[in-house]
Design an enzyme around this catalytic site. Structure first.
Site, PDB file in Angstrom:
ATOM      1  CG  ASN A   9      -1.659   1.229   1.475  1.00 26.25           C
ATOM      2  OD1 ASN A   9      -1.748   2.073   0.588  1.00 26.25           O
ATOM      3  ND2 ASN A   9      -2.232   1.379   2.662  1.00 26.25           N
ATOM      4  CD1 TRP A  10       3.473   0.940  -2.720  1.00 26.21           C
ATOM      5  CD2 TRP A  10       3.538   1.999  -4.699  1.00 26.21           C
ATOM      6  NE1 TRP A  10       4.167   0.147  -3.597  1.00 26.21           N
ATOM      7  CE2 TRP A  10       4.229   0.763  -4.818  1.00 26.21           C
ATOM      8  CE3 TRP A  10       3.447   2.820  -5.819  1.00 26.21           C
ATOM      9  CZ2 TRP A  10       4.824   0.354  -6.019  1.00 26.21           C
ATOM     10  CZ3 TRP A  10       4.045   2.414  -7.002  1.00 26.21           C
ATOM     11  CH2 TRP A  10       4.727   1.195  -7.096  1.00 26.21           C
ATOM     12  CE  LYS A  11      -0.056   3.298   4.730  1.00 25.63           C
ATOM     13  NZ  LYS A  11       0.114   3.373   6.162  1.00 25.63           N
ATOM     14  CG  HIS A  95      -5.687   1.785   5.122  1.00 28.34           C
ATOM     15  ND1 HIS A  95      -5.272   2.762   5.990  1.00 28.34           N
ATOM     16  CD2 HIS A  95      -4.661   0.899   5.032  1.00 28.34           C
ATOM     17  CE1 HIS A  95      -4.035   2.485   6.403  1.00 28.34           C
ATOM     18  NE2 HIS A  95      -3.648   1.366   5.827  1.00 28.34           N
ATOM     19  CD  GLU A  97      -2.830   5.439   6.736  1.00 31.29           C
ATOM     20  OE1 GLU A  97      -2.812   5.488   5.499  1.00 31.29           O
ATOM     21  OE2 GLU A  97      -1.899   4.953   7.412  1.00 31.29           O
ATOM     22  CD  GLU A 167      -3.382  -2.617   7.236  1.00 30.67           C
ATOM     23  OE1 GLU A 167      -2.240  -2.773   6.809  1.00 30.67           O
ATOM     24  OE2 GLU A 167      -4.071  -1.624   6.952  1.00 30.67           O
ATOM     25  N   GLY A 173       2.635   2.124  10.708  1.00 32.13           N
ATOM     26  CA  GLY A 173       3.582   3.227  10.560  1.00 32.13           C
ATOM     27  C   GLY A 173       4.312   3.588  11.834  1.00 32.13           C
ATOM     28  CB  SER A 213       5.392  -1.950  11.769  1.00 28.76           C
ATOM     29  OG  SER A 213       4.981  -0.630  12.049  1.00 28.76           O
ATOM     30  N   GLY A 234       2.942  -1.163   4.242  1.00 32.16           N
ATOM     31  CA  GLY A 234       2.982   0.257   3.903  1.00 32.16           C
ATOM     32  C   GLY A 234       4.415   0.688   3.627  1.00 32.16           C
ATOM     33  N   GLY A 235       5.062   1.252   4.632  1.00 30.38           N
ATOM     34  CA  GLY A 235       6.395   1.838   4.490  1.00 30.38           C
ATOM     35  C   GLY A 235       7.403   0.956   3.746  1.00 30.38           C
TER      36      GLY A 235
HETATM   37  P1  PGA Z   1       2.978   0.211   7.589  1.00 31.54           P
HETATM   38  O1  PGA Z   1       1.517   0.417   6.958  1.00 31.54           O
HETATM   39  O2  PGA Z   1       3.514  -1.087   6.993  1.00 31.54           O
HETATM   40  O3  PGA Z   1       3.773   1.404   7.169  1.00 31.54           O
HETATM   41  O4  PGA Z   1       2.803   0.092   9.060  1.00 31.54           O
HETATM   42  C1  PGA Z   1       0.642  -0.647   6.771  1.00 31.54           C
HETATM   43  C2  PGA Z   1      -0.661  -0.158   6.194  1.00 31.54           C
HETATM   44  O5  PGA Z   1      -1.123   0.930   6.554  1.00 31.54           O
HETATM   45  O6  PGA Z   1      -1.273  -0.843   5.351  1.00 31.54           O
END
Ligand code: PGA
Length: 252
Positions: A9-11, A95, A97, A167, A173, A213, A234-235
């Protein structure tokens, strides 16, 4: 039996050029990961160009969100059939967010997932508790409400196109991954819940990803858990080498 999914997930990161160059770097690194479904989710504006860059590879394309109507006066929204048109096979829905900053609710998650499935996309439906909810022992009730609401009214057939992502919000993050045991406990709970709400064969077949993470150095332990069928990253999905290392968790 359940084919693992490793999704990035590149956000809100990467221009079109950066996204295309990342997948061009990624493709040869993961070409041998044939036993894993590999998915990347760039921003909307890069989807179509990334789809072209991914043609003929084993990396699939996802969007990060969608709307539930096919078309109409809905300024700023993107319909599932347009995501399909841009080359997507997947869309992430609900998600944390989106829930936290953009007013997503279990009801909108449900509408979006239904529309995505009707358009022929696979929906990655996200659930997860906040730190305050975990600390007040509400994890299971929060997850139950999100799953029940998010997946309400789904037919057995629809589950071929559903992937669930657990998640925990406190792990996204933050560098604080849930421990293997903490993640497994919730994954097992989700699978039992699916068996209770739908049936055992759906529960046995549905893939449940862990997110929060995930990194090359913790993916192996997570993937060794019986109810963890993949990762939403994500990251660590923003760089080709770390994402490829996660996709190659079997070889680590
Ligand atoms: P993260 O994000 O790996 O940076 O914790 C995961 C996500 O939000 O899908």
């Amino acid at each position: 039996m359940r084919r693992p999914v490793i999704a990035g997930n590149w956000k809100l990161f990467k221009t079109i050029a950066e996204a295309v160059s990342m997948v061009n770097e990624l493709k040869p690194l993961v070409a041998k990961c044939q036993d894993v479904e590999i998915v990347v989710a760039p921003v909307f504006t890069a989807l179509s160009r990334v789809a072209d860059a991914l043609a003929g590879s084993n990396v699939k394309l996802s969007a990060q969100d969608c709307y539930w109507e096919e078309e109409g006066a809905f300024t700023g929204e993107v319909a599932p059939k347009l995501l399909k048109d841009a080359g997507c096979g997947y869309v992430i829905v609900g998600h944390s967010e989106r829930r936290q900053y953009f007013g997503e609710t279990d009801q909108t998650v449900n509408k979006k997932a239904k529309a995505a499935i009707a358009a022929g996309l696979n929906a990655i439906v996200c659930v997860g508790e906040s730190l305050a909810e975990r600390e007040s022992d509400k994890t299971f009730s929060v997850i139950e409400t999100q799953i029940q609401g998010g997946l309400s009214g789904f037919s057995a057939d629809a589950f071929d196109q559903i992937v669930i992502a657990y998640e925990p919000v406190w792990a996204i993050g933050t560098g604080k991954t849930a421990s293997d045991a903490q993640a497994q406990e919730v994954h097992a709970f989700i699978r039992q819940l699916i068996a209770r709400l739908f049936n055992q064969s759906i529960a046995d077949a549905v893939r449940i990803l862990y997110g929060g993470s995930v990194k090359p150095d913790n993916v192996k332990g997570l993937m060794a858990q019986p109810d963890i069928d993949g990762a939403l990253v994500g990251g660590a999905s923003l760089k080709a080498d770390s994402f490829a290392a996660i996709a190659a968790f079997n070889a680590l």
